[in-house]
Design a protein around this motif. Structure first.
Motif, PDB file in Angstrom:
ATOM      1  N   ILE A 387      18.756  31.152  80.225  1.00  0.00           N
ATOM      2  CA  ILE A 387      18.062  29.883  79.965  1.00  0.00           C
ATOM      3  C   ILE A 387      19.002  28.740  80.330  1.00  0.00           C
ATOM      4  CG2 ILE A 387      17.016  28.410  78.208  1.00  0.00           C
ATOM      5  CD1 ILE A 387      16.493  31.006  76.594  1.00  0.00           C
ATOM      6  N   ASP A 388      18.534  27.867  81.175  1.00  0.00           N
ATOM      7  CA  ASP A 388      19.287  26.672  81.568  1.00  0.00           C
ATOM      8  C   ASP A 388      18.764  25.502  80.750  1.00  0.00           C
ATOM      9  OD1 ASP A 388      20.506  24.525  82.803  1.00  0.00           O
ATOM     10  OD2 ASP A 388      19.402  24.715  84.695  1.00  0.00           O
ATOM     11  N   ALA A 389      19.576  25.022  79.806  1.00  0.00           N
ATOM     12  CA  ALA A 389      19.207  23.882  78.966  1.00  0.00           C
ATOM     13  C   ALA A 389      19.612  22.603  79.686  1.00  0.00           C
ATOM     14  CB  ALA A 389      19.901  23.975  77.611  1.00  0.00           C
ATOM     15  N   ARG A 390      18.635  21.784  80.052  1.00  0.00           N
ATOM     16  CA  ARG A 390      18.940  20.593  80.857  1.00  0.00           C
ATOM     17  C   ARG A 390      18.413  19.339  80.177  1.00  0.00           C
ATOM     18  NH1 ARG A 390      18.441  21.038  87.239  1.00  0.00           N
ATOM     19  NH2 ARG A 390      19.797  22.770  86.623  1.00  0.00           N
ATOM     20  N   ARG A 391      19.207  18.292  80.265  1.00  0.00           N
ATOM     21  CA  ARG A 391      18.886  17.018  79.622  1.00  0.00           C
ATOM     22  C   ARG A 391      19.160  15.885  80.600  1.00  0.00           C
ATOM     23  NH1 ARG A 391      22.330  14.776  74.438  1.00  0.00           N
ATOM     24  NH2 ARG A 391      21.082  12.927  73.946  1.00  0.00           N
ATOM     25  N   ASP A 392      18.470  14.783  80.443  1.00  0.00           N
ATOM     26  CA  ASP A 392      18.658  13.606  81.295  1.00  0.00           C
ATOM     27  C   ASP A 392      20.142  13.361  81.543  1.00  0.00           C
ATOM     28  OD1 ASP A 392      19.369  10.493  81.164  1.00  0.00           O
ATOM     29  OD2 ASP A 392      17.481  10.754  82.243  1.00  0.00           O
ATOM     30  N   ARG A 420      30.619  14.148  88.268  1.00  0.00           N
ATOM     31  CA  ARG A 420      30.828  15.156  89.307  1.00  0.00           C
ATOM     32  C   ARG A 420      30.536  16.550  88.751  1.00  0.00           C
ATOM     33  NH1 ARG A 420      36.475  14.368  92.332  1.00  0.00           N
ATOM     34  NH2 ARG A 420      35.589  16.128  93.499  1.00  0.00           N
ATOM     35  N   TYR A 421      30.931  16.795  87.502  1.00  0.00           N
ATOM     36  CA  TYR A 421      30.697  18.100  86.893  1.00  0.00           C
ATOM     37  C   TYR A 421      29.192  18.355  86.750  1.00  0.00           C
ATOM     38  CZ  TYR A 421      31.311  21.952  83.511  1.00  0.00           C
ATOM     39  OH  TYR A 421      31.277  23.164  82.872  1.00  0.00           O
ATOM     40  N   TYR A 422      28.458  17.379  86.244  1.00  0.00           N
ATOM     41  CA  TYR A 422      26.998  17.523  86.100  1.00  0.00           C
ATOM     42  C   TYR A 422      26.367  17.758  87.469  1.00  0.00           C
ATOM     43  CZ  TYR A 422      22.258  16.587  84.316  1.00  0.00           C
ATOM     44  OH  TYR A 422      20.932  16.696  83.961  1.00  0.00           O
ATOM     45  N   ARG A 423      26.802  17.018  88.448  1.00  0.00           N
ATOM     46  CA  ARG A 423      26.256  17.168  89.798  1.00  0.00           C
ATOM     47  C   ARG A 423      26.534  18.567  90.348  1.00  0.00           C
ATOM     48  NH1 ARG A 423      24.788  13.705  93.985  1.00  0.00           N
ATOM     49  NH2 ARG A 423      25.155  14.567  96.070  1.00  0.00           N
ATOM     50  N   ASP A 424      27.746  19.068  90.154  1.00  0.00           N
ATOM     51  CA  ASP A 424      28.081  20.418  90.625  1.00  0.00           C
ATOM     52  C   ASP A 424      27.253  21.473  89.904  1.00  0.00           C
ATOM     53  OD1 ASP A 424      29.960  19.809  92.614  1.00  0.00           O
ATOM     54  OD2 ASP A 424      31.601  19.695  91.173  1.00  0.00           O
ATOM     55  N   TYR A 425      27.028  21.262  88.616  1.00  0.00           N
ATOM     56  CA  TYR A 425      26.187  22.184  87.836  1.00  0.00           C
ATOM     57  C   TYR A 425      24.769  22.231  88.412  1.00  0.00           C
ATOM     58  CZ  TYR A 425      22.594  22.097  84.084  1.00  0.00           C
ATOM     59  OH  TYR A 425      21.449  22.211  83.349  1.00  0.00           O
ATOM     60  N   VAL A 426      24.166  21.068  88.655  1.00  0.00           N
ATOM     61  CA  VAL A 426      22.814  21.018  89.216  1.00  0.00           C
ATOM     62  C   VAL A 426      22.795  21.637  90.612  1.00  0.00           C
ATOM     63  CG1 VAL A 426      20.975  19.463  89.999  1.00  0.00           C
ATOM     64  CG2 VAL A 426      22.134  19.047  87.823  1.00  0.00           C
ATOM     65  N   GLY A 516      25.006   9.959  91.444  1.00  0.00           N
ATOM     66  CA  GLY A 516      24.239   9.683  92.649  1.00  0.00           C
ATOM     67  C   GLY A 516      22.758   9.926  92.463  1.00  0.00           C
ATOM     68  N   GLU A 517      22.153  10.611  93.450  1.00  0.00           N
ATOM     69  CA  GLU A 517      20.703  10.817  93.456  1.00  0.00           C
ATOM     70  C   GLU A 517      20.225  11.785  92.386  1.00  0.00           C
ATOM     71  OE1 GLU A 517      22.202  13.653  96.756  1.00  0.00           O
ATOM     72  OE2 GLU A 517      22.905  11.918  95.611  1.00  0.00           O
ATOM     73  N   VAL A 518      21.147  12.448  91.676  1.00  0.00           N
ATOM     74  CA  VAL A 518      20.765  13.334  90.578  1.00  0.00           C
ATOM     75  C   VAL A 518      19.974  12.552  89.521  1.00  0.00           C
ATOM     76  CG1 VAL A 518      21.681  14.700  88.653  1.00  0.00           C
ATOM     77  CG2 VAL A 518      22.626  14.984  90.943  1.00  0.00           C
ATOM     78  N   ILE A 519      20.311  11.289  89.319  1.00  0.00           N
ATOM     79  CA  ILE A 519      19.626  10.468  88.315  1.00  0.00           C
ATOM     80  C   ILE A 519      18.158  10.283  88.688  1.00  0.00           C
ATOM     81  CG2 ILE A 519      19.492   8.188  87.251  1.00  0.00           C
ATOM     82  CD1 ILE A 519      22.527   7.963  87.611  1.00  0.00           C
ATOM     83  N   PRO A 523      13.660  15.402  86.441  1.00  0.00           N
ATOM     84  CA  PRO A 523      14.290  16.682  86.103  1.00  0.00           C
ATOM     85  C   PRO A 523      14.413  17.666  87.268  1.00  0.00           C
ATOM     86  CG  PRO A 523      12.017  16.731  85.396  1.00  0.00           C
ATOM     87  CD  PRO A 523      12.260  15.358  85.958  1.00  0.00           C
ATOM     88  N   GLU A 524      13.972  17.255  88.460  1.00  0.00           N
ATOM     89  CA  GLU A 524      14.173  18.113  89.633  1.00  0.00           C
ATOM     90  C   GLU A 524      15.586  17.905  90.180  1.00  0.00           C
ATOM     91  OE1 GLU A 524      11.884  20.272  90.330  1.00  0.00           O
ATOM     92  OE2 GLU A 524      10.581  19.416  88.770  1.00  0.00           O
ATOM     93  N   ALA A 525      15.979  18.793  91.074  1.00  0.00           N
ATOM     94  CA  ALA A 525      17.285  18.658  91.722  1.00  0.00           C
ATOM     95  C   ALA A 525      17.102  18.010  93.088  1.00  0.00           C
ATOM     96  CB  ALA A 525      17.931  20.023  91.889  1.00  0.00           C
TER      97      ALA A 525
END
Length: 529
Positions: A387-392, A420-426, A516-519, A523-525
């Protein structure tokens, strides 16, 4: 480790003992090695060399030296106590307990052994026994602020919040500058500080003799206290100061994670997984909840642990231990054999078994950082649920920035590192979605809190579990919770935390630039190039 009494040492060893006691490790090490060349069977000198290794973080070397000292002198209780501590530091709590039980059989009234045993039991879920041991230690030594603080941690974990607060305040009364105790109060999340508390923390923070760790904990606590009062700029200044101090201590390098993600994306093709279909241990027991810290994973764990078939454990250290068994990770995944994959999966289950107490068929491992190791999970435990728990991204990352973690999460102490860490995770999870579609079930935090019943039913369906109404009343489930959200998940679902970053928006430019564009795509990548 405590150094044995130096009065009985021969002169060369006495010099080494003094240097070690004074923290002059560069002097102590050559003295000890020279002495051991002349007398390689002196267990005291071997123990001192182990202490030196432990002080610089070489715990495995310290362990080997201490085992040698005990071979030479099996009744050397000080060396055995040191060994128990070294094992505990390596997250090998069951082995540490075995040594501590032997020590306590010989020295039943030794409060130091009882204190370490309580901590080890806490790591293994033996909370009630640990609480009893802390109470015994505090009855014998009531003026130990850090023991009161550890006792408070254990009380908080089992849901005795009021008793935990009393224990933390007892620690503060004994040592008003103990920053970690102040932060422990703030870290309850539901705590609101009085004017007198803020004045006391401010005075402690201004102490000229304040240790660095006390200062950074006080900064995090003051940040929380001032944020609750709407003093946004002052709160951010304290958060920024605490994070800067912690960032300097960790020496975190964001490029290391980025390079590992790059390597994983290059390696992990559909063909890679197709060639290894059917590998690993077939057990379906584990449910991995992973992603970013502060993304709602504890809420998901609490919901699932309210189901009669699922046991909640904690953030287990066992999968990272399996990672260390793979040379040149992640490239080394390509060299694993079918037999090795099965062996690693079975070893993970054996290690995790020490946390399982209920006999339920499934258990949860909620170490968030396991997102980086999903490829290994797929190879060694192909039937495990993920399960990937993802939040804004801004809500999640700012929540991490306000959090001082007891250990790990070195990425979280600078806004650009965190982005950068959040971006790499996504980025990695998007790649895995493409090459292993449907293998990871994603839970979007905002969707879950907006429509909890729909989200919970969907989650249980994805896991192949029948719906149980207890999952809707998860906040009534009595169980130990060890994470920063321990008090929040004992309340019904609420949404307020998702907008907490907005008053601080003017300070978050480095975070937004790194995301960057992750925002915009959440909730999509985004389509990473």
């Amino acid at each position: 480790m405590a150094t044995v009494a130096a009065s009985s040492y021969p002169p060369p060893l006495l010099d080494a003992a003094i240097a070690l006691h004074d923290g002059q490790l560069h002097i102590a090490e050559p003295l000890l090695k020279q002495y051991l060349k002349r007398d390689p069977f002196d267990a005291r000198a071997i123990r001192m060399l182990a202490e030196l290794a432990g002080r610089i973080g070489r715990n495995r070397d310290a362990e080997n030296l201490l085992r040698r000292a005990l071979e030479l002198a099996p009744a050397f209780t000080a060396a055995r106590a040191n060994l128990a501590l070294v094992l505990y530091r390596q997250n090998r709590a069951p082995e540490a307990l075995a040594e501590l039980d032997e020590l306590l059989a010989t020295e039943p009234d030794h409060v130091g052994h009882a204190n370490l045993k309580a901590a080890a039991l806490g790591r293994l879920g033996g909370f009630e026994e640990a609480i009893g041991l802390y109470e015994r230690v505090l009855a014998a030594a009531p003026h130990q602020p850090k023991v009161w603080m550890s006792y408070g941690h254990m009380l908080k974990t089992v849901g005795r919040q009021a008793d935990g607060v009393t224990a933390y305040r007892r620690a503060i009364a004994l040592q008003p500058t103990l920053g970690e105790a102040w932060w422990s109060l703030a870290n309850l999340k539901t705590m609101r500080f009085e004017d007198a508390d803020i004045a006391a923390m401010t005075a402690a923070r201004g102490s000229l003799a304040l240790a660095e760790d006390d200062a950074l904990h006080l900064d995090f606590a003051l940040g929380k206290a001032l944020e609750d009062r709407g003093a946004v700029d002052q709160a951010f200044a304290h958060y920024a100061a605490g994070n800067a101090t912690r960032r300097a201590q960790t020496g975190y390098d964001a490029s290391v994670i980025a390079a590992r993600v790059d390597a994983s994306i290059t390696l992990l093709t559909p063909a890679f997984f197709a060639e290894r279909a059917g590998w690993g241990c077939p057990a379906a027991d584990p449910i991995f909840i992973l992603g970013m810290p502060r993304a709602g994973s504890t809420l998901i764990e609490q919901i699932l642990s309210s189901h009669s078939a699922v046991e909640g454990t904690t953030e287990l250290p066992d999968l990272p231990a399996m990672v260390r068994r793979v040379a040149d990770y992640p490239h080394g995944l390509a060299s694993l054999t079918r037999a090795q994959a099965a062996e690693l999966g079975e070893e993970y289950l054996r290690r995790a078994a020490v946390q399982r107490r209920s006999g339920r068929p499934f258990f949860i491992d909620k170490l968030p950082n396991n997102w980086l190791h999903v490829p290994l999970i797929r190879l060694i435990l192909p039937n495990a649920r993920i399960i990937d728990a993802r939040r804004d991204p801004r809500a999640c990352c700012f929540s991490n920035f306000k959090q001082h973690f007891a250990r790990g999460q070195s990425f979280s102490y600078a806004l650009d590192d965190m982005g950068r860490y959040y971006r790499d995770y996504v980025r990695l999870m998007a790649h895995l979605d493409a090459v292993q579609p449907g293998r990871v079930h994603r839970v979007i935090h905002e969707q879950l809190v907006d429509a909890p019943e729909e989200g919970i039913r969907g989650l249980l369906d994805q896991l192949g579990l029948p719906f149980e109404a207890t999952c809707l009343s998860f906040h009534e489930t009595e169980r130990a919770v060890r994470t920063a959200s321990s008090e929040q998940v004992r309340q019904p679902i609420f949404r307020g935390g998702d907008t907490a970053w907005r008053p601080f928006a003017a300070h978050l430019a480095p975070l937004e630039a790194a995301l960057g564009e992750v925002i915009a795509c959440y909730p999509e990548a985004p389509a990473f190039s």
